[in-house]
Design an enzyme around this catalytic site. Structure first.
Site, PDB file in Angstrom:
ATOM      1  N   GLU A  75       0.883  -1.175   0.000  1.00  0.00           N
ATOM      2  CA  GLU A  75       0.000   0.000   0.000  1.00  0.00           C
ATOM      3  C   GLU A  75       0.917   1.220   0.000  1.00  0.00           C
ATOM      4  OE1 GLU A  75      -3.588   2.288   2.451  1.00  0.00           O
ATOM      5  OE2 GLU A  75      -2.506   0.674   3.449  1.00  0.00           O
ATOM      6  N   ASP A 119       4.963   4.920   3.643  1.00  0.00           N
ATOM      7  CA  ASP A 119       4.620   6.340   3.711  1.00  0.00           C
ATOM      8  C   ASP A 119       5.858   7.041   4.281  1.00  0.00           C
ATOM      9  OD1 ASP A 119       1.546   7.813   3.755  1.00  0.00           O
ATOM     10  OD2 ASP A 119       3.241   8.962   4.577  1.00  0.00           O
ATOM     11  N   ASP A 126      -2.063  11.950  -3.211  1.00  0.00           N
ATOM     12  CA  ASP A 126      -2.170  13.397  -3.473  1.00  0.00           C
ATOM     13  C   ASP A 126      -2.375  13.589  -4.976  1.00  0.00           C
ATOM     14  OD1 ASP A 126      -1.650  13.990  -0.760  1.00  0.00           O
ATOM     15  OD2 ASP A 126       0.487  13.709  -1.109  1.00  0.00           O
ATOM     16  N   ASP A 142     -10.757  10.307  -4.467  1.00  0.00           N
ATOM     17  CA  ASP A 142     -11.905  11.215  -4.476  1.00  0.00           C
ATOM     18  C   ASP A 142     -11.815  12.131  -5.698  1.00  0.00           C
ATOM     19  OD1 ASP A 142      -9.472  12.257  -3.164  1.00  0.00           O
ATOM     20  OD2 ASP A 142     -10.576  14.146  -3.303  1.00  0.00           O
TER      21      ASP A 142
HETATM   22  C1  LIG Z   1      -3.820  12.105   0.975  1.00  0.00           C
HETATM   23  S1  LIG Z   1      -2.838  11.106   2.007  1.00  0.00           S
HETATM   24  C2  LIG Z   1      -3.702   9.538   1.979  1.00  0.00           C
HETATM   25  C3  LIG Z   1      -3.330   8.671   3.155  1.00  0.00           C
HETATM   26  C4  LIG Z   1      -4.081   7.344   3.255  1.00  0.00           C
HETATM   27  N1  LIG Z   1      -3.799   6.479   2.136  1.00  0.00           N
HETATM   28  C5  LIG Z   1      -5.567   7.567   3.373  1.00  0.00           C
HETATM   29  O1  LIG Z   1      -6.294   7.319   2.391  1.00  0.00           O
HETATM   30  O2  LIG Z   1      -6.021   7.990   4.443  1.00  0.00           O
HETATM   31  C6  LIG Z   1      -1.436  10.792   0.976  1.00  0.00           C
HETATM   32  C7  LIG Z   1      -0.311  10.086   1.726  1.00  0.00           C
HETATM   33  O3  LIG Z   1       0.749   9.824   0.824  1.00  0.00           O
HETATM   34  C8  LIG Z   1       1.984  10.086   1.472  1.00  0.00           C
HETATM   35  N2  LIG Z   1       2.968  10.417   0.420  1.00  0.00           N
HETATM   36  C9  LIG Z   1       2.821  11.311  -0.577  1.00  0.00           C
HETATM   37  N3  LIG Z   1       3.900  11.322  -1.372  1.00  0.00           N
HETATM   38  C10 LIG Z   1       4.756  10.392  -0.858  1.00  0.00           C
HETATM   39  C11 LIG Z   1       6.047   9.924  -1.241  1.00  0.00           C
HETATM   40  N4  LIG Z   1       6.676  10.405  -2.316  1.00  0.00           N
HETATM   41  N5  LIG Z   1       6.635   8.964  -0.487  1.00  0.00           N
HETATM   42  C12 LIG Z   1       6.010   8.473   0.609  1.00  0.00           C
HETATM   43  N6  LIG Z   1       4.776   8.869   1.017  1.00  0.00           N
HETATM   44  C13 LIG Z   1       4.165   9.819   0.285  1.00  0.00           C
HETATM   45  C14 LIG Z   1       1.694  11.242   2.422  1.00  0.00           C
HETATM   46  O4  LIG Z   1       2.615  11.281   3.494  1.00  0.00           O
HETATM   47  C15 LIG Z   1       0.272  10.910   2.877  1.00  0.00           C
HETATM   48  O5  LIG Z   1       0.246  10.142   4.061  1.00  0.00           O
END
Ligand SMILES: C[S@@+](CC[C@H](N)C(=O)[O-])C[C@H]1O[C@@H](n2cnc3c(N)ncnc32)[C@H](O)[C@@H]1O
Length: 221
Positions: free
Chosen positions: A50, A75, A124, A160
């Site tokens: 994941e 993450d 993101d 979303d």
């Molecule tokens: C919008 S959040 C979604 C978190 C989780 N999957 C959820 O649905 O609740 C996006 C996650 O991706 C992680 N993330 C974004 N770019 C990343 C990268 N290059 N390497 C590791 N983590 C990353 C962020 O730290 C964040 O926790």
């Protein structure tokens, strides 16, 4: 009482199911690369990732349901990973671990054919065109995934964000990958599968705002 970030970071260092690897640790391949199942999980089961797992809802819930697979959540935010690690330890889940690192370094962590499935949960959206390379479904990232996945491996996306969803559909078509399923309104379908029966932290926020959840799965061509 709720813990603050520093307390979580301290506790993270004691977790046996969390591996924290920075950029400099991965200037060369990680020692477990190619050996995660045998040397870390002590089995020969397939490995599911994941990516951008946040609090790791998919990693933990899938691991509870599917004991004959191994699950790794990745993450770069330690305070979010704390939740997933803690829950997995409380539930005694031996088929789970988390890695705190940057997703773009996954080829330093995993060898070719080592990963059977990938979940991208509410990544993101990176709406600006200049940030296309940062989208987790851009050709740049799909190449990283291809280099670590088994040939028939499946990638799931839940989001979303309509623009990211449409961008991903276009990328799949343009690069001749195989779309297996897609819906702009997952919960309008009354399914009871893995996509619709697990909800992440971000997903619950979007559902409260009555945003339709989009879901697709595909194989790399
Ligand atoms: C919008 S959040 C979604 C978190 C989780 N999957 C959820 O649905 O609740 C996006 C996650 O991706 C992680 N993330 C974004 N770019 C990343 C990268 N290059 N390497 C590791 N983590 C990353 C962020 O730290 C964040 O926790």
């Amino acid at each position: 009482m709720a813990k603050n970030k520093l307390e979580k970071f301290r506790e993270c260092k004691t977790f046996t199911n969390l591996i924290q690897v920075g950029y400099f640790d991965l200037l060369k391949d990680y020692p477990l690369k190619g050996h995660w199942a045998k040397k870390y999980f002590r089995n020969q089961n397939p490995i599911v990732l994941e990516l951008g797992c946040g609090k790791g809802e998919y990693t933990v819930s899938l691991a509870e349901r599917t004991k004959d697979k191994n699950f790794i959540g990745i993450d770069n935010k330690g305070a979010r990973l704390w939740r997933g690690c803690k829950t997995a330890l409380e539930k005694n889940l031996a088929n789970v671990c988390f890695i705190r690192t940057r997703i773009e370094l996954i080829e330093r962590l995993f060898a070719s054919n080592e990963i059977s499935e990938i979940w991208l949960t509410f990544p993101d959206p990176q709406p600006r065109n200049s940030k296309e390379n940062k989208r987790l479904t851009s050709p740049r990232y799909l190449t990283h995934y291809k280099n670590i996945m088994v040939p028939e491996g499946i990638i799931h996306l839940k989001t979303d964000n309509t623009a990211l969803f449409e961008y991903t559909l276009e990328t799949i078509e343009k690069h001749k990958h195989s779309l297996l399923f897609h819906s702009f309104d997952l919960y309008g379908l009354n399914l009871n599968d893995e996509a619709s029966s697990i909800q992440t932290f971000y997903e619950k926020m979007f559902l409260e705002q009555s945003v339709n959840i989009k879901y697709l799965r595909f194989k790399l061509g």
